[in-house]
Design a protein around this motif. Structure first.
Motif, mmCIF file in Angstrom:
data_model
loop_
_atom_site.group_PDB
_atom_site.id
_atom_site.type_symbol
_atom_site.label_atom_id
_atom_site.label_comp_id
_atom_site.label_asym_id
_atom_site.label_seq_id
_atom_site.Cartn_x
_atom_site.Cartn_y
_atom_site.Cartn_z
ATOM 1 N N ILE A 205 -33.471 -13.823 -50.467
ATOM 2 C CA ILE A 205 -32.924 -13.612 -51.805
ATOM 3 C C ILE A 205 -32.824 -12.108 -52.041
ATOM 4 N N VAL A 206 -31.599 -11.582 -52.039
ATOM 5 C CA VAL A 206 -31.380 -10.148 -52.230
ATOM 6 C C VAL A 206 -31.214 -9.880 -53.722
ATOM 7 N N ASN A 207 -32.134 -9.110 -54.269
ATOM 8 C CA ASN A 207 -32.166 -8.822 -55.700
ATOM 9 C C ASN A 207 -31.423 -7.508 -55.956
ATOM 10 N N LEU A 208 -30.190 -7.613 -56.420
ATOM 11 C CA LEU A 208 -29.328 -6.451 -56.615
ATOM 12 C C LEU A 208 -29.603 -5.816 -57.967
ATOM 13 N N GLY A 209 -30.167 -4.629 -57.948
ATOM 14 C CA GLY A 209 -30.499 -3.964 -59.204
ATOM 15 C C GLY A 209 -30.562 -2.464 -59.032
ATOM 16 N N TRP A 210 -31.507 -1.831 -59.723
ATOM 17 C CA TRP A 210 -31.663 -0.372 -59.615
ATOM 18 C C TRP A 210 -32.170 -0.008 -58.225
ATOM 19 N N GLY A 211 -32.803 -0.953 -57.581
ATOM 20 C CA GLY A 211 -33.112 -0.869 -56.156
ATOM 21 C C GLY A 211 -32.485 -2.086 -55.499
ATOM 22 N N ILE A 212 -32.797 -2.325 -54.231
ATOM 23 C CA ILE A 212 -32.309 -3.529 -53.544
ATOM 24 C C ILE A 212 -33.535 -4.313 -53.114
ATOM 25 N N GLY A 220 -39.824 -23.103 -46.433
ATOM 26 C CA GLY A 220 -39.755 -23.741 -47.744
ATOM 27 C C GLY A 220 -40.717 -23.186 -48.774
ATOM 28 N N GLU A 221 -41.348 -22.046 -48.476
ATOM 29 C CA GLU A 221 -42.303 -21.446 -49.412
ATOM 30 C C GLU A 221 -42.029 -19.962 -49.580
ATOM 31 N N LEU A 222 -42.452 -19.427 -50.721
ATOM 32 C CA LEU A 222 -42.332 -17.993 -50.967
ATOM 33 C C LEU A 222 -43.287 -17.243 -50.057
ATOM 34 N N PHE A 223 -42.755 -16.290 -49.297
ATOM 35 C CA PHE A 223 -43.578 -15.512 -48.372
ATOM 36 C C PHE A 223 -43.840 -14.139 -48.980
ATOM 37 N N ARG A 224 -45.116 -13.797 -49.154
ATOM 38 C CA ARG A 224 -45.486 -12.544 -49.807
ATOM 39 C C ARG A 224 -46.021 -11.502 -48.828
ATOM 40 N N GLY A 225 -46.349 -11.902 -47.614
ATOM 41 C CA GLY A 225 -46.929 -10.977 -46.659
ATOM 42 C C GLY A 225 -48.437 -10.889 -46.799
ATOM 43 N N TYR A 226 -49.068 -10.123 -45.920
ATOM 44 C CA TYR A 226 -50.535 -10.046 -45.868
ATOM 45 C C TYR A 226 -51.133 -9.520 -47.168
ATOM 46 N N ASN A 227 -50.586 -8.422 -47.697
ATOM 47 C CA ASN A 227 -51.106 -7.836 -48.936
ATOM 48 C C ASN A 227 -50.241 -8.146 -50.149
ATOM 49 N N GLY A 228 -49.214 -8.983 -49.968
ATOM 50 C CA GLY A 228 -48.312 -9.296 -51.074
ATOM 51 C C GLY A 228 -47.147 -8.332 -51.203
ATOM 52 N N PHE A 229 -46.967 -7.447 -50.215
ATOM 53 C CA PHE A 229 -45.954 -6.399 -50.328
ATOM 54 C C PHE A 229 -44.694 -6.681 -49.518
ATOM 55 N N ALA A 230 -44.555 -7.874 -48.970
ATOM 56 C CA ALA A 230 -43.381 -8.183 -48.140
ATOM 57 C C ALA A 230 -42.096 -8.088 -48.964
ATOM 58 N N GLY A 231 -41.020 -7.660 -48.316
ATOM 59 C CA GLY A 231 -39.714 -7.667 -48.974
ATOM 60 C C GLY A 231 -39.244 -6.330 -49.495
ATOM 61 N N GLU A 232 -39.832 -5.229 -49.020
ATOM 62 C CA GLU A 232 -39.380 -3.907 -49.502
ATOM 63 C C GLU A 232 -38.093 -3.502 -48.768
ATOM 64 N N PHE A 233 -37.084 -4.303 -48.984
ATOM 65 C CA PHE A 233 -35.775 -4.143 -48.357
ATOM 66 C C PHE A 233 -35.122 -2.809 -48.747
ATOM 67 N N SER A 234 -35.343 -2.401 -49.973
ATOM 68 C CA SER A 234 -34.724 -1.193 -50.518
ATOM 69 C C SER A 234 -35.053 0.048 -49.702
#
Length: 406
Positions: A205-212, A220-234
């Protein structure tokens, strides 16, 4: 036994919230208990006016099962959607409908030591103005930017910089259980439960905003990573442009593809004499209105506005190509503020995939535009409360037992 019965009922309420309507057999499977016990719980919930019968399921050849749904006014959630510049607040019922007038308040998070206190005041004032019985509000869900440890309630980027538990502070001040999550993860939760990623095993899910931003759905589940910081695509370092990013590094995707950059390039183009429907005064307003002006101009076919969004879309596509090579997702969903531009993003993004992806890897990955749009973060914030609803019930029951034996 009473405590266990309450837990089963809360599980039923939670499942009905996310599925709208279910049969007794469905619920029995989902809450992992016997059919007779589930029937008993359903009858008690109907008696207490918590759920209602909603007719029969479509015929599949046998006897049609009775369907059940949660009453919309059974309880309410406070949904808060934040970015670096604006905060939106609304109260929703159990059918995710607004029961208060949505508010949007300008609240800058950067270099604002009073931001957390202000946020709590904003939420408290909104609840008071709604005239909704506070006892019927089950919790507060907040989506916000930054590096967030949702278990501890910490945001290492804003609102205390990891030194203050946001959830503890707001819970103590407003006497309502509070949950926080990264804005992109909350948006992904909304898409998973109610949007384009529903019934999908893997989606980005790409969140298009002031960052990316990026929310990851894996298995089938939300993946947050080890510390909850997964997804820093920007902050993928895709460019050698020597442009300083908000993270302190240079060359990040955000420096060439965010809506903030699109607005700045629009202003620069107008100053340089580009022919466009856009007017300088439109872009001189706050960033929210300026980005919407660019999007609306593109929808009208303005060549310059289309160029700006297409260029950003191509850069985002380069980043998405990396995701596809790593994770081979079923779908890429464009969500958030920028999704208003709709299909304008899809062609340049697909072009980037054609150029940078191994065809066999990208061939079966679809690119979809969210129908939830900007509401996705609010819907996800409300869902965040209900995701934790049974956990909250367990906590209440545990505290009750401890008090009884103390």
């Amino acid at each position: 036994m009473r405590e266990k019965s309450l837990l089963y009922k809360d599980k039923i309420i939670k499942e009905l919230y996310f599925s709208t309507a279910l049969s007794c057999s469905d619920l029995s499977t989902l809450i992992k208990t016997s059919l007779p016990l589930t029937t008993k719980m359903l009858n008690e919930l109907i008696r207490d006016n918590d759920i209602v019968e909603t007719g029969y399921a479509p015929s599949t050849g046998g006897r049609r099962p009775q369907m059940y749904s949660i009453r919309p006014d059974r309880m309410y959630t406070v949904a808060v959607a934040m970015d670096q510049l604006f905060t939106r607040v609304v109260i929703m019922d159990m059918h995710r409908r607004h029961v208060s007038v949505p508010e949007k308040i300008e609240l800058h998070l950067t270099k604002n030591p009073q931001a957390l206190e202000t946020l709590a005041d904003i939420i408290e004032a909104h609840i008071e103005r709604s005239n909704i019985n506070k006892e019927k509000i089950v919790g507060i869900g907040i989506g916000m930017p930054g590096f967030i440890d949702s278990r501890k309630g910490l945001n290492y980027s804003f609102l205390g910089n990891g030194e203050i538990s946001i959830t503890h502070y707001i819970t103590e001040k407003l006497h309502l259980q509070t949950y926080i999550e990264n804005d992109s993860s909350v948006t992904a939760l909304a898409e998973l439960k109610f949007g384009a990623a529903r019934h999908k095993k893997s989606a980005m899910i790409v969140n298009l905003g002031w960052g990316i931003g990026l929310g990851l759905i894996l298995n089938g589940e939300l993946f947050r990573g080890y510390n909850g910081f997964a997804g820093e695509f920007s902050h993928l370092p895709l460019f050698t442009n020597d442009k300083l990013c908000s993270c302190g590094k240079m060359g990040c995707l955000e420096t060439e593809a965010s809506l903030m950059v699109v607005v700045e390039k629009a202003k620069e183009g107008i100053r340089n004499g580009r022919v466009t429907l856009l007017q300088e005064k439109q872009l001189a307003e706050n960033l929210d209105q300026a980005s919407m002006a660019v999007t609306k101009a593109a929808e009208k076919g303005d060549k310059f506005a289309v160029e700006l969004l297409s260029e950003a879309g191509y850069h985002i596509g380069r980043g998405v190509a990396i995701l596809i090579h790593l994770l081979n997702p079923e779908a890429i969903v464009l969500s958030g503020r920028g999704s208003f531009a709709g299909k304008i993003w899809q062609i340049p993004l697909q072009q980037a995939l054609n150029e940078h992806c191994i065809p066999r890897l990208s061939a079966n990955t679809t690119i979809e535009v969210s129908e939830l749009g900007l509401d996705g973060e609010l819907i996800g914030a409300a869902a965040l409360v209900m995701e934790n609803y049974v956990k909250g019930s367990i906590k209440k029951v545990t505290n009750t037992v401890k008090t009884a034996f103390s």
